[in-house]
Enzyme design. Structure first.
Site, PDB file in Angstrom:
ATOM      1  N   TYR A 140       0.801  -1.241  -0.083  1.00  0.00           N
ATOM      2  CA  TYR A 140       0.096  -0.117  -0.073  1.00  0.00           C
ATOM      3  C   TYR A 140       0.927   1.261   0.040  1.00  0.00           C
ATOM      4  O   TYR A 140       1.819   1.243   0.717  1.00  0.00           O
ATOM      5  CB  TYR A 140      -0.973   0.044   1.134  1.00  0.00           C
ATOM      6  CG  TYR A 140      -1.798   1.209   1.448  1.00  0.00           C
ATOM      7  CD1 TYR A 140      -2.738   1.550   0.654  1.00  0.00           C
ATOM      8  CD2 TYR A 140      -1.434   2.280   2.382  1.00  0.00           C
ATOM      9  CE1 TYR A 140      -3.640   2.430   0.433  1.00  0.00           C
ATOM     10  CE2 TYR A 140      -2.420   3.254   2.482  1.00  0.00           C
ATOM     11  CZ  TYR A 140      -3.537   3.459   1.626  1.00  0.00           C
ATOM     12  OH  TYR A 140      -4.340   4.623   1.690  1.00  0.00           O
ATOM     13  N   ASP A 235       9.169   2.949  -0.112  1.00  0.00           N
ATOM     14  CA  ASP A 235       8.054   3.657   0.772  1.00  0.00           C
ATOM     15  C   ASP A 235       8.217   3.241   2.393  1.00  0.00           C
ATOM     16  O   ASP A 235       7.965   1.990   2.525  1.00  0.00           O
ATOM     17  CB  ASP A 235       6.693   3.134   0.124  1.00  0.00           C
ATOM     18  CG  ASP A 235       5.615   3.852   1.071  1.00  0.00           C
ATOM     19  OD1 ASP A 235       5.692   4.267   2.190  1.00  0.00           O
ATOM     20  OD2 ASP A 235       4.190   3.747   0.595  1.00  0.00           O
ATOM     21  N   LYS A 263       3.927   8.870   9.066  1.00  0.00           N
ATOM     22  CA  LYS A 263       3.765   8.018  10.251  1.00  0.00           C
ATOM     23  C   LYS A 263       4.524   8.603  11.574  1.00  0.00           C
ATOM     24  O   LYS A 263       4.281   9.705  11.966  1.00  0.00           O
ATOM     25  CB  LYS A 263       3.408   6.954  10.136  1.00  0.00           C
ATOM     26  CG  LYS A 263       2.501   6.487   9.251  1.00  0.00           C
ATOM     27  CD  LYS A 263       1.818   5.142   9.173  1.00  0.00           C
ATOM     28  CE  LYS A 263       0.591   4.977   8.272  1.00  0.00           C
ATOM     29  NZ  LYS A 263       0.772   4.268   7.158  1.00  0.00           N
TER      30      LYS A 263
HETATM   31  C1  LIG Z   1      -0.063   4.503   5.888  1.00  0.00           C
HETATM   32  C2  LIG Z   1       0.951   4.432   4.574  1.00  0.00           C
HETATM   33  C3  LIG Z   1       0.593   5.306   3.459  1.00  0.00           C
HETATM   34  C4  LIG Z   1      -0.074   6.698   3.426  1.00  0.00           C
HETATM   35  O1  LIG Z   1       0.007   7.539   4.437  1.00  0.00           O
HETATM   36  P1  LIG Z   1      -1.003   8.502   4.682  1.00  0.00           P
HETATM   37  O2  LIG Z   1      -0.348   9.311   5.843  1.00  0.00           O
HETATM   38  O3  LIG Z   1      -2.241   7.537   5.277  1.00  0.00           O
HETATM   39  O4  LIG Z   1      -1.448   9.071   3.651  1.00  0.00           O
HETATM   40  C5  LIG Z   1       1.769   5.293   2.501  1.00  0.00           C
HETATM   41  N1  LIG Z   1       2.635   4.093   2.324  1.00  0.00           N
HETATM   42  C6  LIG Z   1       2.738   3.283   3.517  1.00  0.00           C
HETATM   43  C7  LIG Z   1       3.666   2.154   3.437  1.00  0.00           C
HETATM   44  C8  LIG Z   1       1.866   3.400   4.448  1.00  0.00           C
HETATM   45  O5  LIG Z   1       1.807   2.372   5.557  1.00  0.00           O
END
Ligand SMILES: *Cc1c(COP(=O)(O)O)cnc(C)c1O
Length: 427
Positions: A140, A235, A263
């Site tokens: 994701y 990511d 995060k």
């Molecule tokens: C949570 C998450 C996102 C998106 O971040 P948001 O602040 O919710 O837009 C993107 N990549 C990864 C791996 C994530 O866990």
């Protein structure tokens, strides 16, 4: 009759929520409404106290309402919540991140992980002057159009949209390979390499439950990206500052061209960051032709919360202790499941763990999809009844924080023992 919060929420917001997983659709039952939280405990509007392993889906590595983070937020907000000009603290946060993740030679702060990924993809496309992106099933990356795709039919790897509203013409710019399938990557790079702007990956997959990369998988991505002139994007929105003071790239020894964060670096406030090699990052406006902007980018309150969090993490280096705690906890739950003869796997890494109700090895989203989601739903509901809140979906990982102490974990383990027994009785 007075309306319930759920009724009011559903009458005011689609599905009663501002982000879909909060509606509990994949586990059933009524969603919870948060009132307040402290440490590892979340209090609900209907008066329950829950031991929280969701922890806002990852940002709260120091626990809810950590006093230093709260103080930083309050003091900063009192001096003005937003100026839309640069503040010294933004520089300090960028410097601190760069000192821990040296591949992020230049950094742009944004307001969410999604925005960080969106920016990384646009940068990769602008820098390479190519259009295609290779991603992996089950990873994701937020909700940017080109990431809301799934593997299409056929061997060509061309994706189809996984959300309405994403035109096929966008989706076909994304290629999807199976996570951990090095051969598929080689094949797709051979076929599409000339048009490939970037390979994007969660270096540890933590949005399909927890799936670790096979040895050499990430190194293979590095080599394949180099072979065709594409960029490698890690990511690290979940993994950044969660597994070590820095990125997973420090632990796996593979250096990406661009890194996305979010995060943990916001300590619970909205934030994201994208960074990488100078030459690439200087393609961004105002220096270069790739446009990106944000009214609230580098927001002082978010930056203050992030700095307070990162400084505490740097000082305490709680990572080894978190990993030990998580391992012991996961193993004790696994022991309970084994006694009950439940086919449950509990992969863990650092402060992350998750639950797969199946027996075979899990290496990709295809494997994950073979797990029993009904068992997960029973586990979730029973735990909630007994005062433990794990993420309301079998595809989300659970998060340990520094606030999860022995006393709390003993209590949680008891709830797990009851809940796993309930699962065993129902299958
Ligand atoms: C949570 C998450 C996102 C998106 O971040 P948001 O602040 O919710 O837009 C993107 N990549 C990864 C791996 C994530 O866990």
């Amino acid at each position: 009759m007075k309306k319930t919060l759920k009724q009011r929420a559903e009458a005011a917001m689609p599905g009663g929520v501002n982000s879909p997983v909060r509606a509990f659709r994949s586990v059933g039952g009524d969603p919870i409404f948060a009132k307040s939280a402290n440490g590892a405990v979340l209090k609900t509007e209907d008066g329950r106290k829950l031991i929280d392993f969701c922890m806002s889906f990852g940002p709260l590595i120091l626990g809810h309402a950590h006093p230093e983070v709260v103080k930083a937020i309050a003091e900063t907000a009192a001096k003005g919540a937003s100026f839309a000009v640069t503040t010294p603290r933004e520089i300090e946060l960028a410097e601190l991140i760069r000192s821990a993740i040296p591949s992020m030679e230049r950094i742009r702060l944004v307001s969410s992980g999604t925005e960080a990924v969106m920016t990384a993809l646009r940068l990769a496309r602008g820098f390479t002057r190519r259009s295609k992106i290779l991603k992996f099933g089950g990873c994701y990356h937020g909700h940017a159009d080109s990431m809301l795709v799934q593997a299409g039919s056929g061997v060509a790897g061309i994706a189809s949209a996984s959300s309405a509203g994403v035109p096929d013409s966008f989706a076909k710019e994304t290629l999807v390979a199976k996570y951990n399938d090095a051969e598929a990557v080689t094949r797709l790079v051979k076929r599409h390499g000339k048009n490939l702007a970037a390979i994007i990956v969660e270096p540890i997959a933590a949005n399909m439950g927890l799936v670790l990369p096979m040895p050499d998988f990430l190194q293979h991505l590095r080599e394949q990206a180099d072979a065709c002139g594409a960029l490698l994007i890690f990511d690290e929105v979940i993994t950044g500052f969660r597994l070590t003071f820095g990125g997973y790239q420090k632990l796996c020894g593979v250096t990406p061209d661009l890194t996305c964060l979010g995060k943990v670096i916001g300590g619970g406030m909205p934030i994201g960051a994208v960074g990488g090699r100078i030459a690439i990052m200087e393609s961004l406006a105002p220096l270069g032709p790739v446009y990106q902007a944000g009214t609230l980018s580098g927001n002082p309150v978010s930056v203050a919360a992030g700095l307070a969090t990162l400084k505490r993490l740097k000082k305490d280096q709680p990572y080894a202790a978190l990993a030990r705690t998580t391992e012991l906890f996961a193993k004790s739950l696994f022991g309970m499941a084994a006694t009950l003869e439940l086919p449950l796997q509990i992969p863990y890494y650092g402060s992350l763990f998750s639950f797969f109700f199946c027996e075979q090895d899990i290496r990709s989203f295809e494997d994950v999809q073979r797990c029993d989601t009904r068992c997960f739903a029973v586990l979730f509901k029973q735990l909630l009844r007994d005062g433990v809140y794990i993420p309301p979906s079998p595809f989300e990982v659970s998060f340990m924080s520094t606030a999860h102490d022995d006393r709390i974990l003993r209590k949680a383990a008891t709830a797990f023992e009851w809940a796993l027994t309930a699962v065993a009785e129902q299958i």
